[in-house]
Design a protein around this motif. Structure first.
Motif, PDB file in Angstrom:
ATOM      1  N   TRP A 191       0.843  -1.191   0.000  1.00  0.00           N
ATOM      2  CA  TRP A 191       0.000   0.000   0.000  1.00  0.00           C
ATOM      3  C   TRP A 191       0.882   1.246   0.000  1.00  0.00           C
ATOM      4  O   TRP A 191       2.104   1.159   0.165  1.00  0.00           O
ATOM      5  N   TYR A 202      -3.384  -3.768  -1.205  1.00  0.00           N
ATOM      6  CA  TYR A 202      -3.493  -4.633  -2.374  1.00  0.00           C
ATOM      7  C   TYR A 202      -2.846  -5.976  -2.080  1.00  0.00           C
ATOM      8  O   TYR A 202      -1.805  -6.051  -1.409  1.00  0.00           O
ATOM      9  N   THR A 220      -1.933  -8.252  -9.355  1.00  0.00           N
ATOM     10  CA  THR A 220      -2.722  -7.784  -8.223  1.00  0.00           C
ATOM     11  C   THR A 220      -4.056  -8.507  -8.245  1.00  0.00           C
ATOM     12  O   THR A 220      -4.840  -8.372  -9.183  1.00  0.00           O
ATOM     13  N   THR A 222      -6.597  -8.573  -5.675  1.00  0.00           N
ATOM     14  CA  THR A 222      -7.733  -7.827  -5.139  1.00  0.00           C
ATOM     15  C   THR A 222      -7.194  -6.713  -4.259  1.00  0.00           C
ATOM     16  O   THR A 222      -5.992  -6.588  -4.041  1.00  0.00           O
ATOM     17  N   GLY A 224      -7.683  -2.400  -2.816  1.00  0.00           N
ATOM     18  CA  GLY A 224      -7.969  -1.059  -3.291  1.00  0.00           C
ATOM     19  C   GLY A 224      -7.849  -0.061  -2.163  1.00  0.00           C
ATOM     20  O   GLY A 224      -7.411  -0.391  -1.056  1.00  0.00           O
ATOM     21  N   GLN A 225      -8.261   1.143  -2.412  1.00  0.00           N
ATOM     22  CA  GLN A 225      -8.168   2.195  -1.403  1.00  0.00           C
ATOM     23  C   GLN A 225      -9.093   1.943  -0.229  1.00  0.00           C
ATOM     24  O   GLN A 225      -8.856   2.438   0.875  1.00  0.00           O
ATOM     25  N   ARG A 246     -14.127  -6.805   2.476  1.00  0.00           N
ATOM     26  CA  ARG A 246     -15.029  -6.277   1.452  1.00  0.00           C
ATOM     27  C   ARG A 246     -16.503  -6.544   1.776  1.00  0.00           C
ATOM     28  O   ARG A 246     -17.396  -5.873   1.257  1.00  0.00           O
TER      29      ARG A 246
END
Length: 651
Positions: A191, A202, A220, A222, A224-225, A246
């Motif tokens: 990150w 990530y 990559t 999965t 994200g921010q 998630r």
């Protein structure tokens, strides 16, 4: 016979010396190597030195780390993942120089990595060995004296020559590099600023050649921010597993045929924030099953997940805290650090077939009768902006004493650090030190704490310095409304981020009678250019981007509002703290002195962020009790030397 005495003055068998037995003697990082079991034991009586221990197949236990070696590292300042073992050869990081050392079967440690260009300039964490034992894969953090930010990379260290090969670089941060056993896979998380790893990162995987430590065809998978992945790992058949939030909760997933599969979907976190490297909340069994440790208020469980059949088996265990879980090579037993409201942390073995637990190592020899221990009660209480928060409430408990009729106990409000951390219910004598003397205690998991899902964890974003303080006050008010505590004798205490909450509560609110700030923050501007890399941009999410939100930083820094401070305070600070520098404590001391408020201050030489030395832990605890006695007007039963701390401006 029960003695009638005011709350706070009860004589207790739980002494400050007991605090250095188990709860402050942290056990972490359990590993299995063949039939041997290894773990780390942090020892306040040895200046906080961390020792690698081993239990052999014959049941014998021995220390492996000779003095003055100390298996600890300073990557991200919080360290973790400080050793790895293969065929009885141990590789570990040493605190004083941050180099990696090699130790063959309990022999004398020998340096593996070279002396850095500047002292402690090269630091290593999250050590893991390739299956052939040829390379140590780790996170390396390189510091220079040119004023530039430290560089973080994933490195492969040759276990023969000590030479390093960089296999991932270019990101601000890396964590959890893991090589698949007997397969050609490697995985890690990465990150960039301003994220913290629990905000979003990530998950990256690639092909790995263990003969020369080369990585190819990375992708990559999965992340994200706004998606956080923790604890990537490989099952014995080479299937990648990890926990992602998630769904709103950190649930364990498997990567199959290019898709993520949730193996156990529930409103429960199967991981925790990566403040330190090397944590494990689940373990792989050789037959493909997964063992997940889960805590509770009074007891917990180990949940065994069978991905092939989808079956779930829950094994009840008498531990409310379960951490650093691992499995033996046969898959017959699990090992973890277990604790409960009546038992301090211990290395515990769970036999899966019989579902029986046994303690294989307990550092504490302290034995306290149950009549001196308060049982935690989980409370959920309303707070500001129609929110709710959590806490564990402990009532005053001492089998030898009772209070005069009609008297209500003083309350100690504890706010944990982090702030993205959490309080649990494992036995910690620092809590019962208070309750056995006639204090009530409420240990608050305010909005932002982990363990209650992503939404609760993210609730503090933009609100640090507000919601955390609000929730500590709301917890106390909830107990006051229940007629359980004395409204006029409410104390707040906390360390690090909890120290910041404490200072704010005492400055911006006329609610508490006294407080204790341990290595706490008075001026948020200290994090603008004057702290370590890992947390240097943390406040962008907790407060807001700087300088765009400069006014927020000003408004939430108590140092700018010392005219409002009117509450006695004791300040305790490590003088070698690189996370919250001593200047923060000195700012508060100057303000308290200039206002003529009762206060006490102790700066501890040789201590960093948190106290590790036995004498300092004892002195800090006794000084806090002594201070409360002076400013609240009660006489502790303990014989505490006046020289333990000077209380100024008592008038």
């Amino acid at each position: 016979m029960t003695t009638i005495a005011p709350y706070g003055s009860w004589k207790s068998p739980i002494t400050a010396e007991m605090l250095i037995s188990g709860g402050k003697r942290r056990l972490t990082e359990i590993k299995c190597d063949g039939e041997d079991v290894y773990w780390l034991d942090a020892r306040p009586n040895e200046g906080g030195r961390i020792v690698i221990m081993r239990q052999s197949s014959d049941g014998g236990t021995q220390d492996l780390t000779p003095a003055p070696f100390n298996s600890r590292n300073a990557v991200h300042e919080y360290g973790g993942g400080s050793y790895a073992v293969h065929n009885r050869t141990v590789y570990f990081t040493n605190w004083s120089d941050q180099r990696i050392y090699l130790q063959n079967d309990g022999g004398e440690p020998q340096p593996l990595t070279a002396e850095p260009d500047i002292p402690r300039g090269s630091r290593y964490a999250d050590l893991t060995l390739t299956p052939n034992g040829k390379f140590l894969i780790c996170v390396r953090e390189t510091h220079t004296d040119d004023g530039n930010e430290a560089t973080n990379e994933i490195a492969a260290i040759d276990t023969t020559s000590g030479e390093a090969r960089i296999i991932a670089s270019g990101r601000d941060f890396y964590c959890a590099p893991r090589v698949a056993a007997n397969h050609d896979g490697i995985v890690w998380t990465e990150w960039d600023h301003p994220n913290m790893p629990w905000d979003g990162n990530y998950l990256v995987s690639g092909s790995f050649d263990s003969t020369n430590a080369s990585v190819s065809t990375t992708s990559t998978l999965t992340g994200g921010q706004d998606e956080a992945i923790v604890q990537p790992s490989w099952s014995h058949d080479g299937t990648l597993h990890f926990a992602t939030d998630r769904t709103g909760w950190w649930n364990i997933h498997a990567w199959r045929d290019g898709q993520m599969v949730n193996l156990f979907e529930e409103d429960s976190d199967h991981g925790r924030p990566d403040w330190q490297f090397g944590f494990s909340s689940y373990a792989h069994l050789p037959d493909g099953r997964i063992a997940l440790g889960k805590g509770g208020v009074a007891s917990g469980s180990v949940t065994v997940i069978d991905p092939a059949s989808g079956s779930i088996r829950s094994i009840e265990i008498p531990y409310s805290e379960v951490s650093y879980i691992t499995a033996d090579s046969q898959g017959e037993s699990l090992y973890f650090v277990g604790s409960s409201p009546t038992e301090e942390p211990a290395i515990t073995k769970l036999q899966l077939e019989t579902e029986t637990c046994e303690t294989i190592y307990a550092p504490s020899s302290v034995n306290v009768a149950p009549g001196y221990l308060s049982s935690p009660q989980h409370v959920v209480f309303p707070t500001t902006e129609n929110g709710e928060a959590h806490a564990f409430y402990y009532e005053p408990t001492n089998q030898d004493f009772a209070a005069p009729e009609g008297e209500q106990p003083p309350l100690v409000v504890i706010c944990h650090g982090g702030p993205t951390s959490a309080s649990g219910t494992g036995l910690d004598f620092s809590t019962h030190y208070w309750t056995s003397r006639g204090f009530a205690v409420v240990d608050v998991n305010y909005r932002g704490s982990s363990g209650y899902g992503k939404a609760f964890r993210d609730a503090l974003k933009g609100k640090w310095g507000i919601y955390d303080t609000d929730d500590c006050i709301a917890a106390a008010q909830y107990l006051i409304d229940q007629n359980l505590v004395d409204r006029d004798r409410v104390i707040i205490r906390g360390g690090s981020a909890g120290g910041y909450t404490t200072i704010n509560a005492l400055t911006f609110h006329d609610f508490f009678a006294a407080g204790a700030a341990l290595y706490g923050i008075a001026d948020l501007m200290v994090f603008i250019g004057d702290t370590h890399k890992f947390e240097s941009r943390y406040l962008e999410s907790l407060v807001g981007p700087y300088p765009a939100e400069a006014q927020r930083y000003h408004d939430r820094s108590a140092i700018n509002f010392m005219n409002q401070l009117a509450t006695p305070m004791i300040i305790l600070q490590g003088l070698e703290d690189e996370i919250v520098p001593p200047s923060q404590a000195e700012i508060m001391v100057e303000a308290l002195e200039s206002k003529g408020l009762p206060y006490a201050y102790i700066g501890f030489p040789g201590e960093q962020h948190g106290f590790r030395q036995a004498a300092n832990i004892i002195r800090a605890q006794e000084a806090e009790l002594y201070f409360y006695g002076k400013v609240l007007g009660f006489e502790p039963a303990d014989e505490i030397d006046d020289e333990v701390v000077e209380v100024r401006n008592l008038g």
